[in-house]
Design a protein around this motif. Structure first.
Motif, short mmCIF file in Angstrom:
data_model
loop_
_atom_site.label_atom_id
_atom_site.label_comp_id
_atom_site.label_asym_id
_atom_site.label_seq_id
_atom_site.Cartn_x
_atom_site.Cartn_y
_atom_site.Cartn_z
N GLN A 13 -42.04 213.70 27.52
CA GLN A 13 -42.58 213.58 26.17
C GLN A 13 -43.13 214.93 25.69
O GLN A 13 -42.87 215.35 24.55
CB GLN A 13 -43.67 212.52 26.12
CG GLN A 13 -44.27 212.33 24.73
CD GLN A 13 -45.07 211.04 24.62
OE1 GLN A 13 -44.81 210.07 25.32
NE2 GLN A 13 -46.05 211.04 23.73
N THR A 14 -43.85 215.61 26.57
CA THR A 14 -44.41 216.91 26.20
C THR A 14 -43.30 217.95 26.01
O THR A 14 -43.38 218.79 25.11
CB THR A 14 -45.37 217.39 27.30
OG1 THR A 14 -46.36 216.38 27.53
CG2 THR A 14 -46.08 218.67 26.88
N GLU B 1 -41.73 217.69 22.71
CA GLU B 1 -42.60 218.18 21.63
C GLU B 1 -42.69 219.71 21.61
O GLU B 1 -43.33 220.29 20.75
CB GLU B 1 -43.99 217.57 21.80
CG GLU B 1 -44.02 216.07 21.57
CD GLU B 1 -45.31 215.41 22.02
OE1 GLU B 1 -46.17 216.12 22.58
OE2 GLU B 1 -45.44 214.19 21.83
N PHE C 10 -37.21 207.17 24.17
CA PHE C 10 -37.14 208.45 23.45
C PHE C 10 -35.93 208.53 22.51
O PHE C 10 -35.50 209.62 22.15
CB PHE C 10 -37.08 209.61 24.45
CG PHE C 10 -38.35 209.77 25.26
CD1 PHE C 10 -39.53 210.17 24.65
CD2 PHE C 10 -38.36 209.51 26.62
CE1 PHE C 10 -40.70 210.32 25.39
CE2 PHE C 10 -39.52 209.66 27.37
CZ PHE C 10 -40.70 210.06 26.75
N TYR D 231 -35.54 210.89 19.43
CA TYR D 231 -35.26 212.33 19.56
C TYR D 231 -33.76 212.63 19.52
O TYR D 231 -33.37 213.80 19.58
CB TYR D 231 -35.87 212.87 20.86
CG TYR D 231 -37.37 212.98 20.81
CD1 TYR D 231 -37.99 214.11 20.30
CD2 TYR D 231 -38.17 211.94 21.26
CE1 TYR D 231 -39.37 214.20 20.24
CE2 TYR D 231 -39.55 212.01 21.21
CZ TYR D 231 -40.15 213.15 20.69
OH TYR D 231 -41.52 213.24 20.64
N LEU E 125 -46.39 204.45 25.68
CA LEU E 125 -45.72 204.60 26.97
C LEU E 125 -46.29 203.61 27.98
O LEU E 125 -45.54 202.99 28.74
CB LEU E 125 -45.87 206.04 27.46
CG LEU E 125 -45.15 206.41 28.77
CD1 LEU E 125 -43.68 206.05 28.69
CD2 LEU E 125 -45.32 207.90 29.06
N SER F 138 -50.06 208.06 26.58
CA SER F 138 -50.02 207.42 25.28
C SER F 138 -49.97 205.91 25.46
O SER F 138 -49.38 205.39 26.42
CB SER F 138 -48.78 207.89 24.51
OG SER F 138 -47.61 207.34 25.05
#
Length: 276
Positions: free
Chosen positions: A58-59, A62, A85, A88, A5, A2
């Motif tokens: 990150q994945t 998600e 992050f 979150y 990032l 991304s």
């Protein structure tokens, strides 16, 4: 990777340290494939070691996981992960420390993890094998694993009797898990690219694992320490190895790379009976 990032890494001059065996996986298409291979279920706790800048993290965030606990040795990335992050909230728990020395059971109790934790990591090459052996010995806190290793190590984990890669690590893994080589990952997928290829291994727990891993470690160390020799020669350090091999129904003239894991389990059981 991304763009956000990438910008965060460039802005903070976060580069990989060779001394820590760091090679970052930043392609979100690849990390997404790893997360799907891992089979994360809703409400689970995921434990990741060596997240670095957080491409895989990150994945994982998600995914349907209830919480993602990451263990990072490099203080630079501990700070980065907490900041990058932060949206979150408490779904991400960042722990600074050495995974080899970590008491995962206590850690999971502290954060009230429900059920066994699923281990998903792009492991630093220099600690991949000792971490796997540590986790094979783990208790009920550990669930299935989806781990990336140097391709050569992945082949050793998943080998079959008679194959060149078959060895001690294969047998120790087979005592606790069914392992399969799930995906090859080219070296150019990493930043910086390592000199070797990588592979993802999926490890599912046995319904009836072989319990005495300490005895199995001892027996396989003897056997594969001199893998070119027949077992009746390489196992002399066990005592009356001919009797032990007979009890385990193993041909004393066999070489270790031809003997299936189940036979080594029987040999470890026989040796443990004498050693006691």
């Amino acid at each position: 990777m991304s763009s956000d990032l990438r910008q965060a890494l460039e802005a903070n001059d976060l580069f990989a340290k060779k001394s820590l065996g760091q090679h970052f996986l930043l392609d979100l298409n690849l990390t997404g494939k790893i997360a799907r291979l891992a089979g994360i279920q809703s409400g689970e706790t995921v434990l990741e070691v060596g997240p670095g800048p957080g491409g895989l993290t990150q994945t994982l965030l998600e995914s349907p996981a209830a919480q993602v606990i990451v263990i990072e040795k490099d203080a630079r990335f501990v700070a980065h992960l907490k900041e990058f992050f932060k949206s979150y909230g408490d779904r991400l728990i960042v722990i600074e420390g050495d995974a080899l020395a970590m008491d995962e059971a206590s850690l999971l109790r502290k954060y009230e993890a429900k059920g066994a934790a699923r281990l998903i990591s792009n492991l630093p090459y220099n600690v991949g094998t000792p971490l796997l052996v540590k986790w094979l010995k783990a208790g009920d806190w550990r669930g299935p694993m989806c781990l990336m290793f140097q391709a050569e190590v992945a082949e050793r984990i998943c080998a079959r009797p008679g194959q060149g890669a078959y060895g001690r690590l294969t047998v120790l893994t087979a005592a606790r898990c069914n392992a399969r080589l799930a995906m090859a990952v080219p070296r150019l997928a990493f930043v910086p690219p390592p000199r070797v290829e990588s592979a993802v291994v999926v490890l599912e727990n046995h319904d009836h694992p072989y319990a005495d891993l300490a005895a199995l470690e001892h027996v396989t160390a003897q056997a594969f320490g001199q893998r070119r020799k027949m077992l009746r020669a390489s196992l002399k350090g066990l005592g009356d190895c001919e009797a032990l091999l007979a009890q385990a129904h193993i041909d004393p003239t066999a070489r270790p790379e031809t003997v299936p894991p189940e036979a080594f389990f029987a040999l470890a059981k026989a040796w443990r009976g004498v050693a006691l």
